[in-house]
Design a protein around this motif. Sequence first.
Motif, mmCIF file in Angstrom:
data_model
loop_
_atom_site.group_PDB
_atom_site.id
_atom_site.type_symbol
_atom_site.label_atom_id
_atom_site.label_comp_id
_atom_site.label_asym_id
_atom_site.label_seq_id
_atom_site.Cartn_x
_atom_site.Cartn_y
_atom_site.Cartn_z
ATOM 1 N N ARG A 60 0.845 -1.191 0.000
ATOM 2 C CA ARG A 60 0.000 0.000 0.000
ATOM 3 C C ARG A 60 0.886 1.249 0.000
ATOM 4 N N VAL A 61 0.693 2.127 -0.983
ATOM 5 C CA VAL A 61 1.532 3.334 -1.063
ATOM 6 C C VAL A 61 1.333 4.216 0.162
ATOM 7 N N GLU A 62 0.189 4.101 0.821
ATOM 8 C CA GLU A 62 -0.045 4.882 2.035
ATOM 9 C C GLU A 62 0.913 4.492 3.161
ATOM 10 N N ASP A 63 1.507 3.309 3.043
ATOM 11 C CA ASP A 63 2.405 2.821 4.092
ATOM 12 C C ASP A 63 3.879 2.957 3.719
ATOM 13 N N PHE A 64 4.169 3.665 2.624
ATOM 14 C CA PHE A 64 5.563 3.792 2.186
ATOM 15 C C PHE A 64 6.404 4.588 3.190
ATOM 16 N N CYS A 65 5.786 5.473 3.952
ATOM 17 C CA CYS A 65 6.529 6.290 4.911
ATOM 18 C C CYS A 65 6.116 5.924 6.333
ATOM 19 N N ASN A 66 7.068 6.073 7.256
ATOM 20 C CA ASN A 66 6.740 5.837 8.660
ATOM 21 C C ASN A 66 6.044 7.080 9.237
ATOM 22 N N PRO A 67 5.616 7.055 10.489
ATOM 23 C CA PRO A 67 4.898 8.220 11.051
ATOM 24 C C PRO A 67 5.707 9.517 10.998
ATOM 25 N N GLN A 68 7.016 9.430 10.906
ATOM 26 C CA GLN A 68 7.849 10.626 10.824
ATOM 27 C C GLN A 68 8.012 11.110 9.384
ATOM 28 N N GLY A 69 7.363 10.401 8.427
ATOM 29 C CA GLY A 69 7.419 10.826 7.035
ATOM 30 C C GLY A 69 8.656 10.349 6.288
ATOM 31 N N ILE A 70 9.339 9.351 6.823
ATOM 32 C CA ILE A 70 10.568 8.837 6.187
ATOM 33 C C ILE A 70 10.221 7.631 5.320
ATOM 34 N N TYR A 71 10.657 7.678 4.055
ATOM 35 C CA TYR A 71 10.412 6.549 3.163
ATOM 36 C C TYR A 71 11.144 5.298 3.652
ATOM 37 N N ARG A 72 10.472 4.161 3.578
ATOM 38 C CA ARG A 72 11.086 2.857 3.892
ATOM 39 C C ARG A 72 10.332 1.789 3.086
ATOM 40 N N VAL A 73 10.797 1.555 1.896
ATOM 41 C CA VAL A 73 10.154 0.630 0.953
ATOM 42 C C VAL A 73 11.182 -0.408 0.515
ATOM 43 N N ARG A 74 10.741 -1.670 0.507
ATOM 44 C CA ARG A 74 11.611 -2.753 0.001
ATOM 45 C C ARG A 74 11.096 -3.181 -1.372
ATOM 46 N N LEU A 75 11.949 -3.076 -2.374
ATOM 47 C CA LEU A 75 11.617 -3.537 -3.714
ATOM 48 C C LEU A 75 12.359 -4.831 -4.012
ATOM 49 N N THR A 76 11.702 -5.740 -4.729
ATOM 50 C CA THR A 76 12.359 -6.948 -5.216
ATOM 51 C C THR A 76 12.769 -6.695 -6.661
ATOM 52 N N LEU A 77 14.067 -6.705 -6.899
ATOM 53 C CA LEU A 77 14.620 -6.434 -8.230
ATOM 54 C C LEU A 77 15.124 -7.726 -8.841
ATOM 55 N N GLU A 78 15.014 -7.816 -10.156
ATOM 56 C CA GLU A 78 15.577 -8.975 -10.842
ATOM 57 C C GLU A 78 16.173 -8.544 -12.171
ATOM 58 N N ASP A 79 17.160 -9.318 -12.614
ATOM 59 C CA ASP A 79 17.642 -9.291 -13.994
ATOM 60 C C ASP A 79 17.862 -10.747 -14.373
ATOM 61 N N PRO A 80 18.387 -11.049 -15.551
ATOM 62 C CA PRO A 80 18.521 -12.466 -15.919
ATOM 63 C C PRO A 80 19.473 -13.269 -15.044
ATOM 64 N N THR A 81 20.258 -12.613 -14.191
ATOM 65 C CA THR A 81 21.256 -13.340 -13.406
ATOM 66 C C THR A 81 20.859 -13.576 -11.958
ATOM 67 N N ALA A 82 19.958 -12.769 -11.397
ATOM 68 C CA ALA A 82 19.665 -12.902 -9.961
ATOM 69 C C ALA A 82 18.450 -12.061 -9.589
ATOM 70 N N ARG A 83 17.969 -12.293 -8.362
ATOM 71 C CA ARG A 83 16.988 -11.436 -7.691
ATOM 72 C C ARG A 83 17.572 -10.973 -6.365
ATOM 73 N N ILE A 84 17.279 -9.727 -6.014
ATOM 74 C CA ILE A 84 17.719 -9.209 -4.719
ATOM 75 C C ILE A 84 16.633 -8.300 -4.148
ATOM 76 N N TYR A 85 16.725 -8.035 -2.827
ATOM 77 C CA TYR A 85 15.950 -6.983 -2.208
ATOM 78 C C TYR A 85 16.787 -5.700 -2.245
ATOM 79 N N ALA A 86 16.135 -4.583 -2.585
ATOM 80 C CA ALA A 86 16.794 -3.282 -2.527
ATOM 81 C C ALA A 86 15.835 -2.299 -1.875
ATOM 82 N N PHE A 87 16.365 -1.452 -1.001
ATOM 83 C CA PHE A 87 15.523 -0.553 -0.217
ATOM 84 C C PHE A 87 15.559 0.862 -0.780
ATOM 85 N N LEU A 88 14.413 1.500 -0.756
ATOM 86 C CA LEU A 88 14.306 2.937 -0.982
ATOM 87 C C LEU A 88 14.080 3.559 0.383
ATOM 88 N N TYR A 89 15.064 4.348 0.837
ATOM 89 C CA TYR A 89 15.002 4.832 2.216
ATOM 90 C C TYR A 89 15.262 6.335 2.261
#
Length: 460
Positions: free
Chosen positions: A359-388
């Motif tokens: 839910r995009v409404e939950d992308f920020c904590n109560p202090q308004g700081i972004y904390r989102v975990r995205l799952t990224l992939e390419d043909p070689t691997a998948r990883i978690y990457a954070f937008l903070y």
Amino acid sequence: MANSTRDDDYNYMKIVDAMASINQRVNLIGIVAEASLPKHSNGTDYFCSVKLIDESRTGPGIAVTFFAETMEKLPRIESIGDIIILTRVTMKAHCSDVYATYLKKYSSFALFEGKHSSRNVVPYQASPNFRAREQDKPFVAKLRESMKIEADLNNLSPLKEMKEGEHINLLCKVLHLCEVTKDDWMLFVWDGTDTPPASIEAKLENEMEDPLPLQLEASPLSRDTLCTFPPVGTVLRMVTDRGNKKLGINFLKPNKWVKVVQVKCEVHAGLWRAVLMPSSMVYYLPNNDLILERERSYNERVTSKFKRMPLSCFPGPSPITDTDYPDVPFVTLMNVLTHPEVTFKFNCVVRVVAAFPWRVEDFCNPQGIYRVRLTLEDPTARIYAFLYAEDGVQFFGSRNTVELMRKMKELLGMTEGDGCQKVISRNPPWIQCCLKSYYIDKANIWGSRNYRIFATTFVG
């Protein structure tokens, strides 16, 4: 026996003459042109097949079928082009096919290194009843000097041509194998090309309790193992069908090129895998022009400034993102995972296949700081990457929830009408982004390594 390669008191028959000796026991010596993995027969035995050639029959050669009580007693071919001696094998015919049968009670075999061996004429494997003789040495030495292998390379597909549900034949290199459960093995194979991007079918709202897996195996491979993988090209997971558990893939040797016949292409959680069916066969292959071509293509990709991009995204990624470092060469996620420094910065082309929270409404904590975990992939691997924090501010720009939802749907390959609470088929676009690696535990820097997206802006 007529027309033997030597006088009659010590006779190895030429293959062409042995094929005319139906129902007779003969002695043969030749070059291994193909070798299948051991499999369980319909009875209690195990069996495998070896294609043998000599100077009298260099093209099709002859198939030799081996039977034994255990897989360990079957010949374990180290390389195509090795030399095999067979004694007292029985010639058989079925319709127009002529073949030799190795009978565990009467026959014997010995395997020797082939053309490029520096070893003396000593077998690296022999059946218990094989008797080594001085007369063997000239035959082995002559074959080492005189024979060239021509492999059957027809109807072989690269990984980039995989299609879900189809059965194909592959030419690939075995990189690694591991036992995922007892007597259940997984192969890791590669040919230098990329599997096509697969559709993602999952509920976004399930990402917390049932996230998309980062790999098909239950536990991630160690970093040491990943460091042995090529940085470009998909490392395909290959598993056995439930009815094919007795195929001896654990006997395969890493760093060998193989021909895999009749594997089924499947997609699981958006990740490609190949399934070895009961009809599948795996053969070692010698170096040949097609293998050299695959290796040349890989070397061109790995040394190019921009060819490390996924093959399916040429001429370039979607323009919906921009970075502060557009001229930095691209690297793959395998490069990211195996980089020798724990902290570093990278420029990648990836797909965003999942997000948490959803839910995009939950992308920020109560202090308004972004904390989102995205799952990224390419043909070689998948990883978690954070937008903070400030990286999230740069990436998303507006905090308007309607605008955030539009951007996330575009990143995730959704249409305007798609909801997040049902299973839909998504095909996310390739985007460019900058990644940086960091650690959160000084006592365990590699074990606590994470990734953040930075210096990237959504401009679509």
